[in-house]
Design a protein around this motif. Structure first.
Motif, PDB file in Angstrom:
ATOM      1  N   VAL A 137       0.870  -1.174   0.000  1.00  0.00           N
ATOM      2  CA  VAL A 137       0.000   0.000   0.000  1.00  0.00           C
ATOM      3  C   VAL A 137       0.909   1.226   0.000  1.00  0.00           C
ATOM      4  O   VAL A 137       1.788   1.345   0.855  1.00  0.00           O
ATOM      5  CB  VAL A 137      -0.919   0.031   1.235  1.00  0.00           C
ATOM      6  CG1 VAL A 137      -1.734   1.322   1.262  1.00  0.00           C
ATOM      7  CG2 VAL A 137      -1.837  -1.180   1.261  1.00  0.00           C
ATOM      8  N   THR A 160       1.129   5.468  -0.096  1.00  0.00           N
ATOM      9  CA  THR A 160       0.401   6.726   0.095  1.00  0.00           C
ATOM     10  C   THR A 160       1.111   7.873  -0.611  1.00  0.00           C
ATOM     11  O   THR A 160       2.322   7.829  -0.847  1.00  0.00           O
ATOM     12  CB  THR A 160       0.265   7.082   1.588  1.00  0.00           C
ATOM     13  OG1 THR A 160       1.570   7.426   2.106  1.00  0.00           O
ATOM     14  CG2 THR A 160      -0.321   5.924   2.381  1.00  0.00           C
ATOM     15  N   GLY A 175      -3.243  11.654   1.064  1.00  0.00           N
ATOM     16  CA  GLY A 175      -3.343  10.301   1.623  1.00  0.00           C
ATOM     17  C   GLY A 175      -2.299  10.043   2.689  1.00  0.00           C
ATOM     18  O   GLY A 175      -2.584   9.389   3.700  1.00  0.00           O
ATOM     19  N   THR A 176      -1.101  10.558   2.482  1.00  0.00           N
ATOM     20  CA  THR A 176      -0.055  10.423   3.509  1.00  0.00           C
ATOM     21  C   THR A 176      -0.383  11.275   4.722  1.00  0.00           C
ATOM     22  O   THR A 176      -0.242  10.830   5.865  1.00  0.00           O
ATOM     23  CB  THR A 176       1.312  10.841   2.943  1.00  0.00           C
ATOM     24  OG1 THR A 176       1.609  10.068   1.784  1.00  0.00           O
ATOM     25  CG2 THR A 176       2.417  10.628   3.984  1.00  0.00           C
ATOM     26  N   ARG A 186      -3.276  12.322   5.895  1.00  0.00           N
ATOM     27  CA  ARG A 186      -4.383  11.783   6.683  1.00  0.00           C
ATOM     28  C   ARG A 186      -3.936  10.573   7.491  1.00  0.00           C
ATOM     29  O   ARG A 186      -4.291  10.425   8.667  1.00  0.00           O
ATOM     30  CB  ARG A 186      -5.556  11.411   5.773  1.00  0.00           C
ATOM     31  CG  ARG A 186      -6.351  12.601   5.266  1.00  0.00           C
ATOM     32  CD  ARG A 186      -7.690  12.169   4.685  1.00  0.00           C
ATOM     33  NE  ARG A 186      -7.510  11.262   3.552  1.00  0.00           N
ATOM     34  CZ  ARG A 186      -7.424  11.674   2.288  1.00  0.00           C
ATOM     35  NH1 ARG A 186      -7.472  12.955   1.990  1.00  0.00           N
ATOM     36  NH2 ARG A 186      -7.293  10.792   1.318  1.00  0.00           N
ATOM     37  N   PHE A 187      -3.167   9.692   6.843  1.00  0.00           N
ATOM     38  CA  PHE A 187      -2.682   8.513   7.552  1.00  0.00           C
ATOM     39  C   PHE A 187      -1.795   8.912   8.722  1.00  0.00           C
ATOM     40  O   PHE A 187      -1.931   8.392   9.836  1.00  0.00           O
ATOM     41  CB  PHE A 187      -1.913   7.600   6.600  1.00  0.00           C
ATOM     42  CG  PHE A 187      -1.237   6.441   7.276  1.00  0.00           C
ATOM     43  CD1 PHE A 187      -1.981   5.461   7.910  1.00  0.00           C
ATOM     44  CD2 PHE A 187       0.151   6.331   7.284  1.00  0.00           C
ATOM     45  CE1 PHE A 187      -1.365   4.385   8.544  1.00  0.00           C
ATOM     46  CE2 PHE A 187       0.773   5.264   7.909  1.00  0.00           C
ATOM     47  CZ  PHE A 187       0.016   4.296   8.544  1.00  0.00           C
ATOM     48  N   ARG A 188      -0.895   9.854   8.498  1.00  0.00           N
ATOM     49  CA  ARG A 188       0.016  10.321   9.551  1.00  0.00           C
ATOM     50  C   ARG A 188      -0.780  10.871  10.734  1.00  0.00           C
ATOM     51  O   ARG A 188      -0.510  10.545  11.890  1.00  0.00           O
ATOM     52  CB  ARG A 188       0.959  11.366   8.966  1.00  0.00           C
ATOM     53  CG  ARG A 188       1.957  11.911   9.944  1.00  0.00           C
ATOM     54  CD  ARG A 188       2.975  12.855   9.330  1.00  0.00           C
ATOM     55  NE  ARG A 188       2.686  13.360   8.028  1.00  0.00           N
ATOM     56  CZ  ARG A 188       3.480  13.184   6.958  1.00  0.00           C
ATOM     57  NH1 ARG A 188       4.602  12.507   7.066  1.00  0.00           N
ATOM     58  NH2 ARG A 188       3.158  13.706   5.784  1.00  0.00           N
ATOM     59  N   HIS A 221       5.631  10.107   1.491  1.00  0.00           N
ATOM     60  CA  HIS A 221       5.083   8.816   1.088  1.00  0.00           C
ATOM     61  C   HIS A 221       5.430   7.754   2.130  1.00  0.00           C
ATOM     62  O   HIS A 221       6.465   7.845   2.805  1.00  0.00           O
ATOM     63  CB  HIS A 221       5.678   8.349  -0.254  1.00  0.00           C
ATOM     64  CG  HIS A 221       5.562   9.349  -1.340  1.00  0.00           C
ATOM     65  ND1 HIS A 221       4.419   9.540  -2.080  1.00  0.00           N
ATOM     66  CD2 HIS A 221       6.472  10.246  -1.827  1.00  0.00           C
ATOM     67  CE1 HIS A 221       4.613  10.498  -2.973  1.00  0.00           C
ATOM     68  NE2 HIS A 221       5.841  10.944  -2.833  1.00  0.00           N
ATOM     69  N   TYR A 271      -7.417   0.702   8.819  1.00  0.00           N
ATOM     70  CA  TYR A 271      -7.313   1.948   8.057  1.00  0.00           C
ATOM     71  C   TYR A 271      -7.253   1.687   6.557  1.00  0.00           C
ATOM     72  O   TYR A 271      -7.916   2.372   5.761  1.00  0.00           O
ATOM     73  CB  TYR A 271      -6.075   2.726   8.506  1.00  0.00           C
ATOM     74  CG  TYR A 271      -5.986   4.107   7.888  1.00  0.00           C
ATOM     75  CD1 TYR A 271      -6.584   5.200   8.504  1.00  0.00           C
ATOM     76  CD2 TYR A 271      -5.312   4.312   6.686  1.00  0.00           C
ATOM     77  CE1 TYR A 271      -6.523   6.458   7.936  1.00  0.00           C
ATOM     78  CE2 TYR A 271      -5.244   5.567   6.111  1.00  0.00           C
ATOM     79  CZ  TYR A 271      -5.849   6.636   6.735  1.00  0.00           C
ATOM     80  OH  TYR A 271      -5.792   7.879   6.155  1.00  0.00           O
ATOM     81  N   PHE A 272      -6.463   0.696   6.153  1.00  0.00           N
ATOM     82  CA  PHE A 272      -6.273   0.425   4.728  1.00  0.00           C
ATOM     83  C   PHE A 272      -7.138  -0.727   4.213  1.00  0.00           C
ATOM     84  O   PHE A 272      -7.031  -1.093   3.044  1.00  0.00           O
ATOM     85  CB  PHE A 272      -4.800   0.128   4.439  1.00  0.00           C
ATOM     86  CG  PHE A 272      -3.889   1.324   4.589  1.00  0.00           C
ATOM     87  CD1 PHE A 272      -3.985   2.402   3.719  1.00  0.00           C
ATOM     88  CD2 PHE A 272      -2.954   1.364   5.608  1.00  0.00           C
ATOM     89  CE1 PHE A 272      -3.146   3.497   3.848  1.00  0.00           C
ATOM     90  CE2 PHE A 272      -2.099   2.458   5.745  1.00  0.00           C
ATOM     91  CZ  PHE A 272      -2.208   3.536   4.869  1.00  0.00           C
ATOM     92  N   SER A 286       8.946   4.617   5.049  1.00  0.00           N
ATOM     93  CA  SER A 286       8.737   6.014   4.697  1.00  0.00           C
ATOM     94  C   SER A 286       9.791   6.404   3.668  1.00  0.00           C
ATOM     95  O   SER A 286      10.957   6.020   3.788  1.00  0.00           O
ATOM     96  CB  SER A 286       8.860   6.904   5.934  1.00  0.00           C
ATOM     97  OG  SER A 286       7.824   6.626   6.856  1.00  0.00           O
TER      98      SER A 286
END
Length: 229
Positions: A57, A59, A63-64, A66-68, A134, A186-187, A200
């Protein structure tokens, strides 16, 4: 031609020698074509019976971010629950190597021994993805067990060397896998897969002091035993 004179080996050795773990990234996004080039190199990784167990997956952009943000909120209250059991202990030389790496890291950003507040703050940087634009989350098929995870480790080596060759920085992070249930949810990753690690990546910030130190490697004689008769 002597083995050490072979140009392909020399190029590979140079990439391996120059590769390092980036812990501070620039905000610039990496072009999609460049990321796909890097992932395509990962697809050349050998695996047991060519099972290719890794699924990735990736990001980018919002997208990165929000995930962070959501990962940081999650770790404030959740316990560590990795899909794969983490090391039970670091003893002997493994403890020494781990401590040496930690001291180098903390020294680079001026954290003195015993400053627990700053040490914890630096630990949290893992879950801020070191400001990377990313992250790649790598999972393996659960039924393949430890050998699927080993194959994912081989994939990681290709990814890291490819990133080095493309002028990118990368930080392989088992820390992200320590909150595997959150990552599954989440994913939308099914329970039939296990989170192995995250990476990362992006363009490194060469001026940040945390990117200035390099870890040592043990001499070959410490790692290899020869049997010749």
């Amino acid at each position: 031609m002597a083995p050490t004179d072979h140009p392909d080996f020399a190029a590979l050795r140079r990439l391996a020698d120059e590769r390092w773990t980036c812990r501070q990234f620039k905000p610039d996004q990496v072009e999609r074509a460049t990321i796909e080039q890097l992932l395509a190199l990962g697809q050349r990784t050998p695996s047991w019976c060519n099972t290719q167990p890794w699924q990735i997956v990736v990001t980018a952009g919002d997208g990165t971010d929000r995930f962070r943000k959501e990962l940081l909120a999650h770790i404030q209250t959740a316990a560590n629950t990795p899909d794969f059991e983490f090391p039970a202990a670091y003893e002997g030389v493994y403890r020494e190597r781990r401590r040496a790496c930690g001291f180098q890291l903390y020294d680079s950003v001026g954290i003195v021994k015993g400053d627990h507040e700053k040490t914890m703050r630096q630990m949290v940087r893992n879950f801020e993805l070191f400001d990377a634009p990313h992250v790649a989350i790598v999972t393996s098929e659960a039924d393949l067990g430890v050998y699927g995870a080993i194959d994912c480790g081989l994939w990681l080596e290709n990814f890291l060397l490819g990133a080095q060759a493309l002028g990118l920085g990368a930080a392989p992070q088992a820390a992200l896998a320590s909150y595997s249930p959150f990552i599954h949810e989440y994913f939308g990753i099914p329970d039939t897969r296990k989170v192995v690690f995250g990476v990362s990546f992006g363009y490194p910030d060469p001026d940040h002091p945390i990117n200035g130190f390099r870890t040592a490697r043990a001499p070959l004689d410490d790692q290899v035993t020869w049997h010749t008769s």
